[in-house]
Design a protein around this motif. Structure first.
Motif, PDB file in Angstrom:
ATOM      1  N   UNK A  39       0.835  -1.202   0.000  1.00 54.25           N
ATOM      2  CA  UNK A  39       0.000   0.000   0.000  1.00 54.25           C
ATOM      3  C   UNK A  39       0.869   1.252   0.000  1.00 54.25           C
ATOM      4  N   UNK A  40       0.423   2.320  -0.671  1.00 52.85           N
ATOM      5  CA  UNK A  40       1.143   3.592  -0.579  1.00 52.85           C
ATOM      6  C   UNK A  40       1.127   4.086   0.864  1.00 52.85           C
ATOM      7  N   UNK A  41       2.177   4.775   1.266  1.00 46.75           N
ATOM      8  CA  UNK A  41       2.347   5.147   2.662  1.00 46.75           C
ATOM      9  C   UNK A  41       1.347   6.201   3.126  1.00 46.75           C
ATOM     10  N   UNK A  42       1.448   7.403   2.603  1.00 47.09           N
ATOM     11  CA  UNK A  42       0.623   8.503   3.097  1.00 47.09           C
ATOM     12  C   UNK A  42      -0.165   9.227   2.026  1.00 47.09           C
ATOM     13  N   UNK A  43       0.257   9.079   0.755  1.00 50.58           N
ATOM     14  CA  UNK A  43      -0.312   9.908  -0.293  1.00 50.58           C
ATOM     15  C   UNK A  43      -1.753   9.562  -0.636  1.00 50.58           C
ATOM     16  N   UNK A  44      -2.258   8.434  -0.138  1.00 44.12           N
ATOM     17  CA  UNK A  44      -3.611   8.034  -0.509  1.00 44.12           C
ATOM     18  C   UNK A  44      -4.685   8.622   0.402  1.00 44.12           C
ATOM     19  N   UNK A  45      -4.324   9.080   1.588  1.00 43.17           N
ATOM     20  CA  UNK A  45      -5.340   9.466   2.561  1.00 43.17           C
ATOM     21  C   UNK A  45      -6.207  10.623   2.086  1.00 43.17           C
ATOM     22  N   UNK A  46      -5.627  11.581   1.408  1.00 40.88           N
ATOM     23  CA  UNK A  46      -6.400  12.721   0.925  1.00 40.88           C
ATOM     24  C   UNK A  46      -7.257  12.362  -0.284  1.00 40.88           C
ATOM     25  N   UNK A  47      -7.104  11.125  -0.803  1.00 38.64           N
ATOM     26  CA  UNK A  47      -7.872  10.695  -1.969  1.00 38.64           C
ATOM     27  C   UNK A  47      -9.067   9.828  -1.595  1.00 38.64           C
ATOM     28  N   UNK A  48      -9.118   9.364  -0.358  1.00 38.50           N
ATOM     29  CA  UNK A  48     -10.204   8.479   0.079  1.00 38.50           C
ATOM     30  C   UNK A  48     -11.524   9.241   0.095  1.00 38.50           C
ATOM     31  N   UNK A  49     -12.530   8.684  -0.577  1.00 29.73           N
ATOM     32  CA  UNK A  49     -13.851   9.298  -0.619  1.00 29.73           C
ATOM     33  C   UNK A  49     -14.891   8.520   0.193  1.00 29.73           C
ATOM     34  N   UNK A  50     -14.652   7.216   0.352  1.00 27.11           N
ATOM     35  CA  UNK A  50     -15.583   6.356   1.080  1.00 27.11           C
ATOM     36  C   UNK A  50     -14.813   5.519   2.087  1.00 27.11           C
ATOM     37  N   UNK A  51     -15.311   5.472   3.319  1.00 31.36           N
ATOM     38  CA  UNK A  51     -14.720   4.626   4.354  1.00 31.36           C
ATOM     39  C   UNK A  51     -15.727   3.547   4.721  1.00 31.36           C
ATOM     40  N   UNK A  52     -15.311   2.288   4.608  1.00 31.49           N
ATOM     41  CA  UNK A  52     -16.141   1.166   5.029  1.00 31.49           C
ATOM     42  C   UNK A  52     -15.610   0.665   6.364  1.00 31.49           C
ATOM     43  N   UNK A  53     -16.397   0.837   7.410  1.00 32.57           N
ATOM     44  CA  UNK A  53     -15.963   0.477   8.763  1.00 32.57           C
ATOM     45  C   UNK A  53     -16.653  -0.804   9.201  1.00 32.57           C
ATOM     46  N   UNK A  54     -15.869  -1.789   9.582  1.00 34.97           N
ATOM     47  CA  UNK A  54     -16.395  -3.065  10.044  1.00 34.97           C
ATOM     48  C   UNK A  54     -16.117  -3.205  11.536  1.00 34.97           C
ATOM     49  N   UNK A  55     -17.160  -3.409  12.318  1.00 32.64           N
ATOM     50  CA  UNK A  55     -17.003  -3.533  13.760  1.00 32.64           C
ATOM     51  C   UNK A  55     -18.233  -4.202  14.350  1.00 32.64           C
ATOM     52  N   UNK A  56     -18.141  -4.550  15.623  1.00 28.87           N
ATOM     53  CA  UNK A  56     -19.265  -5.091  16.370  1.00 28.87           C
ATOM     54  C   UNK A  56     -19.921  -3.953  17.143  1.00 28.87           C
ATOM     55  N   UNK A  57     -21.234  -3.877  17.129  1.00 29.43           N
ATOM     56  CA  UNK A  57     -21.914  -2.763  17.782  1.00 29.43           C
ATOM     57  C   UNK A  57     -21.598  -2.691  19.270  1.00 29.43           C
ATOM     58  N   UNK A  58     -21.387  -3.836  19.902  1.00 29.82           N
ATOM     59  CA  UNK A  58     -21.100  -3.833  21.337  1.00 29.82           C
ATOM     60  C   UNK A  58     -19.757  -3.198  21.639  1.00 29.82           C
ATOM     61  N   UNK A  59     -18.858  -3.151  20.647  1.00 29.52           N
ATOM     62  CA  UNK A  59     -17.576  -2.475  20.877  1.00 29.52           C
ATOM     63  C   UNK A  59     -17.769  -0.965  21.005  1.00 29.52           C
ATOM     64  N   UNK A  60     -18.893  -0.451  20.507  1.00 27.41           N
ATOM     65  CA  UNK A  60     -19.228   0.958  20.721  1.00 27.41           C
ATOM     66  C   UNK A  60     -19.728   1.154  22.151  1.00 27.41           C
ATOM     67  N   UNK A  61     -20.578   0.231  22.600  1.00 22.31           N
ATOM     68  CA  UNK A  61     -21.170   0.371  23.929  1.00 22.31           C
ATOM     69  C   UNK A  61     -20.152   0.167  25.050  1.00 22.31           C
ATOM     70  N   UNK A  62     -19.126  -0.675  24.819  1.00 22.67           N
ATOM     71  CA  UNK A  62     -18.139  -0.861  25.877  1.00 22.67           C
ATOM     72  C   UNK A  62     -16.954   0.087  25.742  1.00 22.67           C
ATOM     73  N   UNK A  63     -16.971   0.969  24.732  1.00 19.71           N
ATOM     74  CA  UNK A  63     -15.963   2.004  24.615  1.00 19.71           C
ATOM     75  C   UNK A  63     -14.700   1.607  23.890  1.00 19.71           C
ATOM     76  N   UNK A  64     -14.577   0.337  23.479  1.00 22.40           N
ATOM     77  CA  UNK A  64     -13.335  -0.104  22.844  1.00 22.40           C
ATOM     78  C   UNK A  64     -13.145   0.513  21.471  1.00 22.40           C
ATOM     79  N   UNK A  65     -14.229   0.628  20.715  1.00 20.78           N
ATOM     80  CA  UNK A  65     -14.122   1.222  19.367  1.00 20.78           C
ATOM     81  C   UNK A  65     -13.686   2.682  19.463  1.00 20.78           C
ATOM     82  N   UNK A  66     -14.257   3.434  20.396  1.00 18.05           N
ATOM     83  CA  UNK A  66     -13.885   4.840  20.559  1.00 18.05           C
ATOM     84  C   UNK A  66     -12.422   4.986  20.955  1.00 18.05           C
ATOM     85  N   UNK A  67     -11.959   4.096  21.832  1.00 20.10           N
ATOM     86  CA  UNK A  67     -10.564   4.166  22.266  1.00 20.10           C
ATOM     87  C   UNK A  67      -9.614   3.959  21.093  1.00 20.10           C
TER      88      UNK A  67
END
Length: 355
Positions: free
Chosen positions: A88-116
């Protein structure tokens, strides 16, 4: 005098690149496919000059996959369509990202782990305007029942999301397997996510003139259909796409009406997909308020199950917009269409395909 390739307009160069790549198929080549023609073209462009390298990275860096893993805690980022055999390119791609697909478990939001994990990330995606959230299924552990208010946890999570995506506009949620909807903490947190969290902002973040909106939802209709219906009603004003999977057909009329019978409308919904995990006999099909128009802007209907209503509920008010219809033709549907004159010559003038 012919122009150099670097002097061509950007849109022309983008068309050349699109022709060379012939789609985003590189992502699926295995490591033993290094000699494929598409791969050789792509690697050649990366090493031709800055202009072509930027165009090539720009094409394959539009979508970022962000995985939130809690055991052990880790935040993994990969470009969704980047060739698996290339670093993967190191840093030059971040300003080009238009869509972020986030995969996680909803309970990780409730227990604070995702936020951390998100709070500890130094990266931001300043051009990303679309967020696709894919919730996985996870067993609830005892430690997941945190003492802190789940509403606060959800708001904190969305603050962290807004920090890494300051220009966020559109949110899509995919949560097909959601028996957790019967849990009160889960339901309260999900309600917060839909009603308030999309529009909050921190003082440190420049306030947006228009907050992000939930435009697409993939959900399940199961034994906790009452909670599901209430959530659908909350996000009905902004939804543009709805994918609903049934394994329970009780009170399907709650899709378009409240518990007291008040009609519910989805004024911006353009695509509706209804399916079931296995064959379900609708049995006694319900009728709805004949004056209601729950889907006035529908352009396409995908019905991978028997029609669940006894009247023209899905077709009211969209005779000027409906363009595509795919559904099972049954004897009951034929009777309904004849009774309500669904496909008379004066209706659905824009309908192009029926399957």
């Amino acid at each position: 005098m012919p122009a150099r390739l670097q002097q061509l307009p950007w849109n022309v160069m983008a068309l050349v690149l699109s022709h060379l790549m012939a789609g985003n198929q590189l992502r699926y080549h295995r490591t033993d496919s290094l000699d494929c023609e598409q791969f050789r073209r792509f690697t050649a462009l990366l090493h031709t000059c800055r202009t072509w390298r930027h165009l090539a990275i720009r094409r394959f860096a539009r979508t970022l996959k962000l995985s939130v893993d809690c055991a052990p805690p880790a935040l993994t980022t990969t470009l969704a369509y980047w060739p698996t055999t290339l670093a993967h390119p190191q840093n030059e791609h971040r300003e080009l990202v238009q869509t972020v697909t986030m995969e996680l478990d909803f309970w990780s939001i409730l227990n604070g782990r995702a936020s951390a994990l998100l709070a500890a990330s130094p990266h931001t995606y300043t051009c990303a305007r679309r967020l696709n959230i894919r919730f996985g299924q996870c067993e609830v552990e005892h430690e997941d029942h945190a003492s802190e208010d789940p509403v606060i946890r959800v708001e904190r999570f969305m603050c962290d999301v807004r920090r890494i995506m300051p220009r966020l506009r559109t949110v899509c949620i995919d949560h097909t397997v959601n028996y957790d909807i019967g849990n009160q903490d889960f339901y309260l947190a999900y309600t917060t996510l839909i009603t308030r969290a999309f529009n909050i902002h921190e003082p440190a973040i420049r306030p947006l003139p228009v907050g992000p909106q939930l435009t697409s939802l993939t959900f399940a209709w199961n034994i906790y259909y009452l909670n599901t219906a209430r959530l659908l009603h909350l996000c009905a004003p902004t939804l543009q796409t709805l994918y609903l999977t049934f394994n329970h057909l009780d009170n399907v009329c709650l899709l378009v009406a409240t518990e007291t019978g008040k009609p519910v409308a989805y004024p911006k919904l353009e695509k509706l997909s209804l399916s079931c995990w296995y064959y379900l006999d609708p049995g006694s099909r319900p009728t709805t308020n004949p004056k209601s128009m729950p889907f006035p802007a529908l352009r396409s209907i995908y019905m991978y199950m028997d029609y669940p209503f006894a009247d023209d509920t899905l077709f009211r008010g969209n005779h000027c917009t409906l363009e595509y219809l795919s559904m099972n033709i049954t004897s009951s549907l034929i009777k309904i269409s004849q009774a309500h004159k669904l496909f008379s010559s004066t209706r659905f003038a824009k309908l192009k395909a029926v399957r």
